[in-house]
Design a protein around this motif. Structure first.
Motif, PDB file in Angstrom:
ATOM      1  N   LEU A 273     125.557  24.843  90.463  1.00  0.00           N
ATOM      2  CA  LEU A 273     124.789  23.777  90.738  1.00  0.00           C
ATOM      3  C   LEU A 273     123.348  23.900  91.353  1.00  0.00           C
ATOM      4  O   LEU A 273     122.558  23.054  91.615  1.00  0.00           O
ATOM      5  CB  LEU A 273     125.748  23.060  91.850  1.00  0.00           C
ATOM      6  CG  LEU A 273     127.010  22.325  91.157  1.00  0.00           C
ATOM      7  CD1 LEU A 273     127.617  21.639  92.020  1.00  0.00           C
ATOM      8  CD2 LEU A 273     126.664  21.535  89.826  1.00  0.00           C
ATOM      9  N   THR A 274     123.067  25.305  91.848  1.00  0.00           N
ATOM     10  CA  THR A 274     121.819  25.591  92.235  1.00  0.00           C
ATOM     11  C   THR A 274     120.905  26.329  91.170  1.00  0.00           C
ATOM     12  O   THR A 274     121.364  26.925  90.305  1.00  0.00           O
ATOM     13  CB  THR A 274     121.931  26.477  93.598  1.00  0.00           C
ATOM     14  OG1 THR A 274     122.320  27.700  93.136  1.00  0.00           O
ATOM     15  CG2 THR A 274     122.673  25.624  94.732  1.00  0.00           C
ATOM     16  N   LYS A 275     119.687  26.642  91.651  1.00  0.00           N
ATOM     17  CA  LYS A 275     118.768  27.198  90.640  1.00  0.00           C
ATOM     18  C   LYS A 275     118.503  28.676  91.318  1.00  0.00           C
ATOM     19  O   LYS A 275     117.726  29.225  90.860  1.00  0.00           O
ATOM     20  CB  LYS A 275     117.453  26.611  90.405  1.00  0.00           C
ATOM     21  CG  LYS A 275     117.321  25.078  89.982  1.00  0.00           C
ATOM     22  CD  LYS A 275     116.154  24.357  89.723  1.00  0.00           C
ATOM     23  CE  LYS A 275     116.443  22.955  89.369  1.00  0.00           C
ATOM     24  NZ  LYS A 275     115.034  22.187  89.415  1.00  0.00           N
ATOM     25  N   GLY A 276     119.324  29.075  92.078  1.00  0.00           N
ATOM     26  CA  GLY A 276     119.109  30.337  92.878  1.00  0.00           C
ATOM     27  C   GLY A 276     119.354  30.204  94.173  1.00  0.00           C
ATOM     28  O   GLY A 276     120.108  28.977  94.711  1.00  0.00           O
ATOM     29  N   ASN A 277     119.511  31.156  95.050  1.00  0.00           N
ATOM     30  CA  ASN A 277     119.670  31.075  96.448  1.00  0.00           C
ATOM     31  C   ASN A 277     118.727  30.151  97.462  1.00  0.00           C
ATOM     32  O   ASN A 277     117.452  30.795  97.405  1.00  0.00           O
ATOM     33  CB  ASN A 277     120.012  32.562  97.040  1.00  0.00           C
ATOM     34  CG  ASN A 277     120.411  32.447  98.526  1.00  0.00           C
ATOM     35  OD1 ASN A 277     120.571  31.309  98.891  1.00  0.00           O
ATOM     36  ND2 ASN A 277     120.567  33.584  98.852  1.00  0.00           N
ATOM     37  N   PRO A 278     118.941  29.063  97.762  1.00  0.00           N
ATOM     38  CA  PRO A 278     117.874  28.191  98.106  1.00  0.00           C
ATOM     39  C   PRO A 278     117.526  28.600  99.629  1.00  0.00           C
ATOM     40  O   PRO A 278     116.738  28.118 100.491  1.00  0.00           O
ATOM     41  CB  PRO A 278     118.446  26.877  98.119  1.00  0.00           C
ATOM     42  CG  PRO A 278     119.909  26.996  98.281  1.00  0.00           C
ATOM     43  CD  PRO A 278     120.069  28.374  97.541  1.00  0.00           C
ATOM     44  N   LEU A 279     118.502  29.365 100.468  1.00  0.00           N
ATOM     45  CA  LEU A 279     118.430  29.758 101.776  1.00  0.00           C
ATOM     46  C   LEU A 279     117.306  30.540 101.962  1.00  0.00           C
ATOM     47  O   LEU A 279     117.391  31.824 101.496  1.00  0.00           O
ATOM     48  CB  LEU A 279     119.745  30.305 102.260  1.00  0.00           C
ATOM     49  CG  LEU A 279     120.701  29.098 102.518  1.00  0.00           C
ATOM     50  CD1 LEU A 279     122.001  29.838 102.720  1.00  0.00           C
ATOM     51  CD2 LEU A 279     120.398  28.072 103.381  1.00  0.00           C
ATOM     52  N   ARG A 280     116.530  30.453 102.905  1.00  0.00           N
ATOM     53  CA  ARG A 280     115.068  31.463 102.958  1.00  0.00           C
ATOM     54  C   ARG A 280     115.304  32.154 104.521  1.00  0.00           C
ATOM     55  O   ARG A 280     114.686  33.137 104.571  1.00  0.00           O
ATOM     56  CB  ARG A 280     113.855  30.766 103.073  1.00  0.00           C
ATOM     57  CG  ARG A 280     113.447  29.977 101.828  1.00  0.00           C
ATOM     58  CD  ARG A 280     112.126  29.127 101.862  1.00  0.00           C
ATOM     59  NE  ARG A 280     112.225  28.016 102.693  1.00  0.00           N
ATOM     60  CZ  ARG A 280     111.383  27.123 102.535  1.00  0.00           C
ATOM     61  NH1 ARG A 280     110.455  27.054 101.692  1.00  0.00           N
ATOM     62  NH2 ARG A 280     111.544  26.046 103.544  1.00  0.00           N
ATOM     63  N   ASP A 281     116.087  31.547 105.324  1.00  0.00           N
ATOM     64  CA  ASP A 281     116.235  32.193 106.658  1.00  0.00           C
ATOM     65  C   ASP A 281     117.732  31.525 107.286  1.00  0.00           C
ATOM     66  O   ASP A 281     118.094  30.544 106.603  1.00  0.00           O
ATOM     67  CB  ASP A 281     115.066  32.018 107.404  1.00  0.00           C
ATOM     68  CG  ASP A 281     114.954  33.220 108.389  1.00  0.00           C
ATOM     69  OD1 ASP A 281     115.778  33.757 108.901  1.00  0.00           O
ATOM     70  OD2 ASP A 281     113.653  33.408 108.877  1.00  0.00           O
ATOM     71  N   THR A 282     117.888  31.890 108.239  1.00  0.00           N
ATOM     72  CA  THR A 282     118.944  31.276 109.141  1.00  0.00           C
ATOM     73  C   THR A 282     118.173  30.323 110.289  1.00  0.00           C
ATOM     74  O   THR A 282     116.890  30.513 110.504  1.00  0.00           O
ATOM     75  CB  THR A 282     119.738  32.318 110.030  1.00  0.00           C
ATOM     76  OG1 THR A 282     118.849  32.944 110.924  1.00  0.00           O
ATOM     77  CG2 THR A 282     120.331  33.338 109.155  1.00  0.00           C
ATOM     78  N   VAL A 283     118.950  29.452 111.007  1.00  0.00           N
ATOM     79  CA  VAL A 283     118.258  28.636 112.074  1.00  0.00           C
ATOM     80  C   VAL A 283     119.201  28.556 113.000  1.00  0.00           C
ATOM     81  O   VAL A 283     120.309  28.119 112.738  1.00  0.00           O
ATOM     82  CB  VAL A 283     117.597  27.366 111.296  1.00  0.00           C
ATOM     83  CG1 VAL A 283     118.622  26.627 111.037  1.00  0.00           C
ATOM     84  CG2 VAL A 283     116.937  26.706 112.389  1.00  0.00           C
ATOM     85  N   ALA A 284     118.834  28.493 114.261  1.00  0.00           N
ATOM     86  CA  ALA A 284     119.779  28.222 115.385  1.00  0.00           C
ATOM     87  C   ALA A 284     118.787  27.383 116.407  1.00  0.00           C
ATOM     88  O   ALA A 284     117.722  27.577 116.426  1.00  0.00           O
ATOM     89  CB  ALA A 284     120.469  29.119 115.849  1.00  0.00           C
ATOM     90  N   ALA A 285     119.585  26.940 117.591  1.00  0.00           N
ATOM     91  CA  ALA A 285     118.929  26.350 118.368  1.00  0.00           C
ATOM     92  C   ALA A 285     119.544  26.619 119.946  1.00  0.00           C
ATOM     93  O   ALA A 285     120.828  26.602 120.014  1.00  0.00           O
ATOM     94  CB  ALA A 285     118.723  24.720 118.392  1.00  0.00           C
ATOM     95  N   VAL A 286     118.776  26.404 120.977  1.00  0.00           N
ATOM     96  CA  VAL A 286     119.242  26.672 122.419  1.00  0.00           C
ATOM     97  C   VAL A 286     118.397  25.840 123.186  1.00  0.00           C
ATOM     98  O   VAL A 286     117.292  25.629 123.098  1.00  0.00           O
ATOM     99  CB  VAL A 286     119.250  27.991 122.616  1.00  0.00           C
ATOM    100  CG1 VAL A 286     118.012  28.760 122.926  1.00  0.00           C
ATOM    101  CG2 VAL A 286     120.182  28.563 123.908  1.00  0.00           C
TER     102      VAL A 286
END
Length: 238
Positions: free
Chosen positions: A149-162
């Motif tokens: 269902l995607t056109k490739g891997n859409p994830l460019r990085d990880t994200v977190a918060a503190v």
């Protein structure tokens, strides 16, 4: 001395349990100490009207607290007929944070909604929500990739918060509720796994803070985000 006995640069015990919802395309239970948030990711093969025909997707979030997530019962916002300003601000922050690491063109014409429901609140509900929402988002995208269902891997990085703050004159990492209500400065940091800032929210609660204090909070945040990013990758098996 912090109420929990932790060192200034010590986070609470953090855990992320995946696949806690059998029906959602992605889900997890994230715990920052006694703060517990259930996150589910839902995939829809459609996008908001203003995005139709543009060949790109969308990632958004909703946030809420269960009535007994706090010391006394809170009225459900649904019964009040509207969301509070705090709820709207937090869910927009979660959505912005996740979109910062997703290529909407590669996602394709689909929308992923992250529902963050606070089961127990003991400070840091928004940072726990963002950190857990990324894990649920990854599983939802993997579900999409399996079905092409995607056109490739859409994830460019990880994200977190503190969260960080000035508590009794000292910079500390990952405030719990007792520290949050007494902190002279309260700040939330959203960062990518590669060390870039997505958003910084900083407020002087009782006394203005200096640039030196801000830099000390940023240093603590970078350490905390590094630990959270490592945990996310471990949990996801990446």
């Amino acid at each position: 001395m912090r109420p929990s006995g932790r060192e200034p640069n010590q986070m609470r015990s953090v855990s992320i349990e995946r696949n806690v919802s059998m029906k959602a395309e992605g889900s997890c239970l994230v715990c920052f100490g006694n703060t517990k948030v259930l996150v589910t990711a839902s995939v829809e093969t459609s996008v908001p009207g203003w995005l139709r025909g543009k060949g790109q997707g969308w990632v958004t979030a909703e946030y809420g607290m269960l009535p007994r997530a706090t010391g006394s019962r809170n009225r459900r916002e649904a019964t009040a007929g509207k969301q509070t300003g705090r709820t709207q601000e937090i869910q927009r922050l979660i959505g912005r944070s996740l979109r910062a690491v997703v290529d909407m063109q590669l996602l394709g014409e689909a929308q992923i909604t992250l529902d963050c429901d606070v089961l127990e609140a003991d400070g840091g509900t928004r940072t726990a929500s963002i950190t857990g929402a990324y894990v649920a988002l990854v599983d939802a995208i993997r579900w999409m990739e399996e079905r092409k269902l995607t056109k490739g891997n859409p994830l460019r990085d990880t994200v977190a918060a503190v969260s960080c703050g000035i508590y009794r004159g000292a910079p500390v990492l990952d405030l719990d509720y007792l520290e949050d209500v007494e902190a002279h400065t309260d700040a939330n940091f959203v960062m990518t796994g590669s060390g870039k800032f997505v958003e910084i929210q900083g407020t002087a609660e009782q006394a203005p803070f200096s640039r030196t204090e801000l830099e000390s909070l940023m240093t603590l945040a970078e350490q905390g985000i590094g630990e959270l990013s490592a945990l996310q990758q471990k949990v996801l098996g990446a």
